[in-house]
Design an enzyme around this catalytic site. Sequence first.
Site, PDB file in Angstrom:
ATOM      1  N   GLU A  33      -4.037  -5.536  -4.338  1.00 49.31           N
ATOM      2  CA  GLU A  33      -4.355  -5.949  -5.708  1.00 49.31           C
ATOM      3  C   GLU A  33      -5.802  -5.672  -6.140  1.00 49.31           C
ATOM      4  OE1 GLU A  33      -3.017 -10.032  -5.803  1.00 49.31           O
ATOM      5  OE2 GLU A  33      -0.936  -9.456  -5.443  1.00 49.31           O
ATOM      6  N   GLU A  42       7.504  -5.791  -2.754  1.00 48.57           N
ATOM      7  CA  GLU A  42       7.652  -7.249  -2.958  1.00 48.57           C
ATOM      8  C   GLU A  42       8.682  -7.555  -4.048  1.00 48.57           C
ATOM      9  OE1 GLU A  42       3.871  -9.257  -3.422  1.00 48.57           O
ATOM     10  OE2 GLU A  42       2.865  -7.935  -1.995  1.00 48.57           O
TER      11      GLU A  42
HETATM   12  O1  9MR Z   1       4.527 -15.621  -1.330  1.00 49.86           O
HETATM   13  C1  9MR Z   1       3.194 -15.827  -0.881  1.00 49.86           C
HETATM   14  C2  9MR Z   1       2.889 -17.321  -0.840  1.00 49.86           C
HETATM   15  O2  9MR Z   1       3.724 -17.947   0.112  1.00 49.86           O
HETATM   16  C3  9MR Z   1       1.426 -17.517  -0.515  1.00 49.86           C
HETATM   17  O3  9MR Z   1       1.117 -18.878  -0.599  1.00 49.86           O
HETATM   18  C4  9MR Z   1       0.552 -16.734  -1.492  1.00 49.86           C
HETATM   19  C5  9MR Z   1      -0.949 -16.859  -1.154  1.00 49.86           C
HETATM   20  O4  9MR Z   1      -1.237 -16.307   0.098  1.00 49.86           O
HETATM   21  O5  9MR Z   1       0.902 -15.372  -1.471  1.00 49.86           O
HETATM   22  C6  9MR Z   1       2.240 -15.126  -1.828  1.00 49.86           C
HETATM   23  O6  9MR Z   1       2.492 -13.744  -1.742  1.00 49.86           O
HETATM   24  C7  9MR Z   1       1.829 -12.911  -2.667  1.00 49.86           C
HETATM   25  C8  9MR Z   1       1.474 -11.628  -1.940  1.00 49.86           C
HETATM   26  O7  9MR Z   1       0.701 -11.900  -0.819  1.00 49.86           O
HETATM   27  C9  9MR Z   1       0.774 -10.650  -2.861  1.00 49.86           C
HETATM   28  N1  9MR Z   1       1.529 -10.398  -4.064  1.00 49.86           N
HETATM   29  C10 9MR Z   1       2.005 -11.586  -4.785  1.00 49.86           C
HETATM   30  C11 9MR Z   1       2.756 -12.508  -3.834  1.00 49.86           C
HETATM   31  C12 9MR Z   1       3.306 -13.722  -4.589  1.00 49.86           C
HETATM   32  O8  9MR Z   1       2.250 -14.506  -5.073  1.00 49.86           O
END
Ligand code: 9MR
Length: 359
Positions: free
Chosen positions: A150, A266
Amino acid sequence: MPIRRRAVLGASLLAARRAAAQELPPLREIAARRGIGFGTAIHARLLGEAAYAAPIAREAALLVPEGEAKWDSLQPREGRFTLEELEPILRFADRNAQAVRGHTLVWHTALPAWVWQAPAPRLRGILEAHVAGVLALTRGRIADWDVVNEPIADPDVLPHQDLRDSIWARAMGEGYLDLAFRTARAADPAARLVLNDYGLEASWPRADEKRARLLRVLRGMLGRGAPVQAVGIQAHMPLDQPFAPSPFAAFLRQLRAMGLDVLLTELDVIEPAGAPLREEDIPARDAAVAARAHAVVSTALAEGCRTVLTWGLADPWSWLNLWPPARRPDGAEVRALPLDGAGRRKPMWHALARAFEGR
Ligand code: 9MR
């Protein structure tokens, strides 16, 4: 035929069709026939629950940790590198003949306090040490890494700059991207090095601009010789953003023309939080979710994408249940993923199967 008998016949036909549908091979098998890797994001802490783990073992050829390969898990204190949280996922993958993707070496969040507190001039060395330290532990076990996650600014948040505002960008500008990829290449010459981002799929001006920003940043990196090999398209797709295949396909063609692989990393489909609440609305909601998943996945596959991961496999464990913009006012589960909580295949599962089969 009397009405009653016709109804019974109809019902048993339906049951037979359902049984046949359940007997379709798992998605990993359907995808593999076309050279496609299918997988899902998982949480280590849930692997002890059979309802969670069994469908993942069956359906997925690839796993990606939702949190266990983020910075705060892998280097919670400076210099203490640990796979403690990740190890259960690596073992589960071994048992089920699955590959694990790494997510993610450098991100603007999921950082431990010691990184936030570090003085800016130390961040370059901290980034290098993290990338090198993690890859020294995962080399040979993880062959595909989201090196930077990101990095691109959302146009509505920062209208005049390509790069997201982060501690890394503030300390090093675009140079942090090159540094992360070069360090990763040196530490693990065999891994595929991926830049991963979101907001790149829809057919509207905000996504047009985000795609243009990503292309500019990548051209800069490649021009400077940074070893980026692939782009991960997250594909968290809000249903209230329009999607037409052609702008997305054109963007993927540009990436491929730059010599980059493309992955869907994702995938899930986000209904507006105001989606109808009644039980009888579920078939229509599921059909809309499935149609969107099919459109995006089949477009990506047609443009050479060979890796597709959903962000979770079954609805009850989707991150969207906790995300305020998607959370349902009645507390009901989102319907963003291929399976329901009982492991039943939803229309989205069938949409993915069809896309993998090229239908
Ligand atoms: O799904 C993930 C969630 O369980 C975590 O708390 C969060 C923070 O680390 O990240 C979420 O995953 C994200 C991913 O790492 C990057 N793209 C967006 C995803 C959804 O927020």
